[in-house]
Structure formats: C-alpha cells, structure tokens
Design a protein around this motif. Structure first.
Motif, short mmCIF file in Angstrom:
data_model
loop_
_atom_site.label_atom_id
_atom_site.label_comp_id
_atom_site.label_asym_id
_atom_site.label_seq_id
_atom_site.Cartn_x
_atom_site.Cartn_y
_atom_site.Cartn_z
N ASN A 16 33.02 69.90 -72.74
CA ASN A 16 33.53 71.26 -72.52
C ASN A 16 33.95 71.90 -73.85
OD1 ASN A 16 33.68 73.11 -70.43
ND2 ASN A 16 35.83 72.73 -70.02
N THR A 17 33.09 71.74 -74.84
CA THR A 17 33.42 72.14 -76.21
C THR A 17 32.26 72.92 -76.82
OG1 THR A 17 34.86 70.23 -76.50
CG2 THR A 17 34.05 71.28 -78.50
N VAL A 18 32.61 73.91 -77.61
CA VAL A 18 31.63 74.69 -78.37
C VAL A 18 31.97 74.57 -79.85
CG1 VAL A 18 30.82 77.04 -78.87
CG2 VAL A 18 31.11 76.28 -76.50
N TYR A 19 30.94 74.45 -80.67
CA TYR A 19 31.12 74.29 -82.10
C TYR A 19 30.51 75.47 -82.85
CZ TYR A 19 31.73 69.49 -80.51
OH TYR A 19 32.14 68.36 -79.84
N LEU A 20 31.07 75.73 -84.01
CA LEU A 20 30.48 76.70 -84.93
C LEU A 20 30.36 76.02 -86.29
CD1 LEU A 20 29.46 79.64 -85.18
CD2 LEU A 20 31.70 80.20 -86.18
N GLN A 21 29.15 75.61 -86.63
CA GLN A 21 28.89 75.01 -87.93
C GLN A 21 28.64 76.12 -88.93
OE1 GLN A 21 28.76 71.55 -88.90
NE2 GLN A 21 28.83 72.60 -90.88
N MET A 22 29.43 76.15 -89.97
CA MET A 22 29.34 77.21 -90.97
C MET A 22 28.95 76.62 -92.31
SD MET A 22 32.73 79.44 -89.92
CE MET A 22 33.87 78.20 -90.51
N LYS A 23 27.85 77.11 -92.86
CA LYS A 23 27.38 76.61 -94.15
C LYS A 23 27.27 77.78 -95.12
CE LYS A 23 24.67 72.87 -92.07
NZ LYS A 23 23.33 72.26 -91.94
N ASP A 24 27.15 77.44 -96.40
CA ASP A 24 27.02 78.46 -97.44
C ASP A 24 28.09 79.54 -97.27
OD1 ASP A 24 24.49 80.87 -98.47
OD2 ASP A 24 26.00 79.80 -99.64
N LEU A 25 29.31 79.10 -97.11
CA LEU A 25 30.40 80.04 -96.87
C LEU A 25 30.64 80.93 -98.07
CD1 LEU A 25 32.73 77.66 -94.89
CD2 LEU A 25 31.98 79.91 -94.10
N LYS A 26 31.01 82.17 -97.77
CA LYS A 26 31.26 83.17 -98.80
C LYS A 26 32.70 83.67 -98.68
CE LYS A 26 26.46 84.72 -98.29
NZ LYS A 26 25.57 85.87 -98.02
N PRO A 27 33.26 84.19 -99.76
CA PRO A 27 34.64 84.72 -99.68
C PRO A 27 34.80 85.74 -98.55
CG PRO A 27 33.99 84.52 -101.96
CD PRO A 27 32.76 84.20 -101.15
N GLU A 28 33.76 86.50 -98.26
CA GLU A 28 33.86 87.51 -97.20
C GLU A 28 33.89 86.89 -95.81
OE1 GLU A 28 31.64 87.42 -99.72
OE2 GLU A 28 29.66 88.15 -99.06
N ASP A 29 33.70 85.58 -95.71
CA ASP A 29 33.85 84.90 -94.42
C ASP A 29 35.31 84.57 -94.13
OD1 ASP A 29 30.86 83.11 -95.19
OD2 ASP A 29 31.06 84.77 -93.77
N THR A 30 36.17 84.80 -95.10
CA THR A 30 37.59 84.52 -94.91
C THR A 30 38.16 85.38 -93.78
OG1 THR A 30 37.94 83.88 -97.22
CG2 THR A 30 39.87 84.65 -96.00
N ALA A 31 38.78 84.71 -92.82
CA ALA A 31 39.30 85.41 -91.64
C ALA A 31 39.97 84.40 -90.73
CB ALA A 31 38.18 86.12 -90.88
N GLN A 80 35.69 76.00 -100.83
CA GLN A 80 35.12 76.79 -101.91
C GLN A 80 33.84 77.48 -101.44
OE1 GLN A 80 34.60 74.11 -105.26
NE2 GLN A 80 36.59 74.69 -106.09
N ALA A 81 33.50 78.56 -102.10
CA ALA A 81 32.27 79.27 -101.79
C ALA A 81 31.08 78.30 -101.88
CB ALA A 81 32.08 80.44 -102.74
N GLY A 82 30.20 78.42 -100.91
CA GLY A 82 29.07 77.51 -100.84
C GLY A 82 29.32 76.29 -100.00
N GLY A 83 30.57 76.10 -99.60
CA GLY A 83 30.92 74.94 -98.81
C GLY A 83 30.67 75.13 -97.33
N SER A 84 31.08 74.13 -96.55
CA SER A 84 30.84 74.12 -95.11
C SER A 84 32.11 73.77 -94.35
CB SER A 84 29.76 73.09 -94.76
OG SER A 84 28.54 73.38 -95.40
#
Length: 132
Positions: A76-91, A12-16
C-alpha cells in the motif's frame, strides 16, 4: 485514512532521492495517488501521479525523464524516484490520494481512477533540498 510521506533530505545537484508515500486505513483500490510540491513563496504544483489499479502514470513536464513514480500494492505504498535533481526541485513534497489527481491544471491532465471524484486525502510533507 492516512498518507505518510517520507524520504526527503538534502542532496547535491545531480543526485537522487526516493520518496515514499505509505497509505493506511484504506487500500485505495479505486484511487489515484499523486505527488505535489510547494517551494517557498510559490503555489503548490503537481509532480506526478499513478493509478493504483493499472499503474497508469502521468508526469509534469518539468520532471519527465528524471522522476519515476511506482507503486507496491502489497505494501500500500507509492514511490517517487527522483534522479538528476536540480536546485529548482527544492520544495516540500506532499502525497495525495483521490478518484482524480490533476497534475497539469492548464490541460486538466493527470490520473483518473474514479471519474467524478476529486482529491480526498493529503499527507504531511517531506522536505527536499537540492544544493547547487
């Protein structure tokens, strides 16, 4: 050489969410690793990148302050922590590796680990869907 992206899902929007890019076949010591995303009907765009050797990072304006890229060289790993997600981050999110990762083509800005080299490897994508 393979890159495997994982960790996508529905939130949901606002999630991580935390995405993982696991590399195999090479330690990518002289590489930068980047995240890109492509929304339906739109061009692929750069999100963030990190230089494996020194941890230098770069973010697209649209995610600055919300996303954090990090690496675990031992895994040998890279992370992307995503917070405060928005609908426009959908991809669909993809990770890539190369001597140079360009996140902002307009300014030719991103991460350069090995000048003169481009983006050599791409992984399969992972879907991120943010509901409103």
């Amino acid at each position: 050489v393979q890159l495997q992206a994982s960790g996508g899902g529905l939130v949901q929007a606002g999630g991580s969410l935390r995405l993982t890019c696991a590399a195999s076949g090479s330690t990518f010591d002289d590489y930068a690793i980047g995240w890109f995303r492509q929304a339906p009907g739109k061009e692929r765009r750069g999100v963030s990148c990190i230089i494996k050797s020194d941890g230098s990072t770069y973010y697209a304006d649209s995610v600055t302050g919300r996303f954090t890229i990090s690496r675990d060289n031992a895994k040998n790993t890279v992370y992307l922590q995503m917070k405060d997600l928005k609908p426009e981050d959908t991809a669909v999110y993809y990770c890539a590796a190369g001597g140079t990762i360009i996140i902002s083509p307009t300014f030719v800005a991103g991460c350069t680990a090995s000048p003169g080299y481009g983006t050599d490897y791409w992984g399969e994508g992972t879907q991120v869907t943010v509901s409103s």
